[in-house]
Design an enzyme around this catalytic site. Structure first.
Site, PDB file in Angstrom:
ATOM      1  CE  LYS A 189      37.923  40.470  44.717  1.00  0.00           C
ATOM      2  NZ  LYS A 189      38.385  39.314  43.972  1.00  0.00           N
ATOM      3  CD  GLU A 196      36.172  40.123  37.655  1.00  0.00           C
ATOM      4  OE1 GLU A 196      36.867  39.131  37.361  1.00  0.00           O
ATOM      5  OE2 GLU A 196      36.436  40.885  38.604  1.00  0.00           O
TER       6      GLU A 196
END
Length: 326
Positions: A189, A196
């Protein structure tokens, strides 16, 4: 299954709701009693303390922590270690640093408590769309928790299936994976969030260049007053750069062409720095991700239209607000 969700903020509340919609029983606890009361009206079993939450569970008791990384999560895991019994499961579904997970797992294991880390992506839209889950922990424990993960994940949805995956673990296609032992979920993550940063920065800079083409500093015949909402919209449809982040750009630009509600001071929650730290440990070049992180630091000193679009995207997918003005 019955599970306690600890932390009923934006993400925690929607996780509780999605679990209830999927037929699970949820015991809800939050330090803010108003959050507990709100969810109780919707069907959670209210708890006024961690001890009360534990008392309302059945062995093996499952505690899902949805709190900010750092002291809030650290203190809650420590408190649960005093409450939980051998065989119980502590899940950290926030954005903790993966090395903290490795340590906590070791500390919990000494008492026979299972520790699972879950990188959770989906933001404020997860209730409707489902959550992409990256899971770290012992195989048998992760398998025992599968009904919970299956409920929270998006499922196959409408995405076309990837060719040549026949015979492989289909959990990835349903939106969740067992990445490895404790810490692996949050490590994956963490890199997801680093990527991102880079994707968002690319969109933000591109739209800033489009907007700048109307500048009076350019020759008259080279100036274009471009319609940014329409450009974002057309790129959503058949373009190779279409994505959910671009969807959010189109949404926010349609609402406010100048993004005047945003100052352009872009916050970060730590994962970008941790990603760059990991790259340095591994001697892996990460030019784009590092530059995107530094751009956020720079935005807090002077803001551009690109910074406003970054803030708009963060608000769109996670409800994240800008840091207060100094």
């Amino acid at each position: 299954m019955r599970i306690a969700v600890i932390g009923l903020g934006r993400m925690g509340a929607n996780i509780a709701r999605r679990l209830m919609h999927g037929g699970h029983q949820v015991v809800g606890f939050d330090r803010n009693p108003d959050n507990v009361r709100t969810l109780a009206v919707e069907g959670t079993i209210a708890a006024g303390s961690l001890e009360e939450a534990a008392a309302k569970l059945e062995a093996p008791r499952i505690f899902w922590i949805m709190l900010p990384a750092g002291p809030a999560t650290e203190d809650t895991v420590a408190a649960l270690r005093l409450i939980a019994q051998a065989g119980d499961v502590v899940i950290d579904g926030g954005n903790s640093f993966f090395k903290d997970d490795i340590r906590r797992s070791r500390e919990c294991r000494e008492q026979g408590i299972h520790y699972v880390d879950v990188g959770t992506s989906g933001g404020v839209w997860g209730l409707e769309r489902g959550y992409c889950l990256m899971i770290g922990g012992e195989t048998q424990v992760v398998e025992m928790l599968d009904p919970i993960f299956n409920t929270l994940a998006p499922g196959y949805g409408t995405a076309a299936r990837t060719p040549d995956r026949d015979g492989r673990d289909d959990r990835a296609e349903r939106g969740y994976i067992h990445a490895g032992p404790a810490g692996a979920g949050h490590f994956v993550k963490m890199i997801h969030n680093g990527i991102e940063y880079g994707l968002m920065q690319a969109y933000a800079e591109g739209f800033d260049i489009l907007r700048g083409r109307a500048s009076n500093n350019l020759p008259q015949d080279e100036r274009f007053d471009l319609n940014l909402p329409d450009i974002a919209e057309v790129w959503r449809r058949g373009s190779v750069i279409s994505s959910w982040l671009l969807d959010l750009c189109a949404l926010e630009l349609a609402r406010d062409h100048g993004l005047d509600q945003f100052s352009g001071k872009v916050a970060d929650s730590g994962e970008g720095q941790w990603t760059v730290d990991a790259a340095m440990e591994e001697a892996v070049p990460a030019n784009v991700l590092t530059t995107a992180l530094f751009a956020r630091y720079r935005s807090r000193m002077e803001q551009s239209f690109a910074d406003k679009l970054l803030s708009a995207m963060r608000f769109g997918f996670g409800g994240h607000v800008e840091p207060p003005k100094a």
